[in-house]
Design a protein around this motif. Sequence first.
Motif, PDB file in Angstrom:
ATOM      1  N   ASN A 127     -29.394 -16.113  17.338  1.00  0.00           N
ATOM      2  CA  ASN A 127     -29.107 -17.074  16.212  1.00  0.00           C
ATOM      3  C   ASN A 127     -28.012 -17.928  16.431  1.00  0.00           C
ATOM      4  O   ASN A 127     -27.964 -19.016  15.833  1.00  0.00           O
ATOM      5  N   HIS A 164     -33.958 -19.136  15.511  1.00  0.00           N
ATOM      6  CA  HIS A 164     -33.953 -18.119  14.304  1.00  0.00           C
ATOM      7  C   HIS A 164     -34.565 -16.858  14.858  1.00  0.00           C
ATOM      8  O   HIS A 164     -35.827 -16.804  15.374  1.00  0.00           O
ATOM      9  N   CYS A 165     -33.725 -15.684  14.655  1.00  0.00           N
ATOM     10  CA  CYS A 165     -34.235 -14.395  15.063  1.00  0.00           C
ATOM     11  C   CYS A 165     -34.024 -13.249  14.005  1.00  0.00           C
ATOM     12  O   CYS A 165     -33.201 -13.358  13.687  1.00  0.00           O
TER      13      CYS A 165
END
Length: 97
Positions: free
Chosen positions: A83, A88-89
């Motif tokens: 991130n 976006h994780c």
Amino acid sequence: NRDFILRIPLIPGIKDDKKNIEASADFILNELQGRIRVLQLLSFMRLGEEKYASLNMPYQMDFIDLDRESFTAHVNEIADYFNSRGIHCVVGTKEKE
């Protein structure tokens, strides 16, 4: 040219080291041009261990020493790293907005 969901399984002591994580982030950003909607980190699970034992078969992942609590914290740190790189994780398969 579509965004997609990318999943990375993390196995303690095998695929969770800093070098591998940094190389994965570099690949996502440079080769995939960051075209992923979400990166999902899949934490190692000992699925099937009891089944192997009931069949008198050796469990191939038995050598992995797993402290679930500390590994979970480590996986969350890895998610924070992705991130911080603008990827976006999330941990697991549930996408969070």
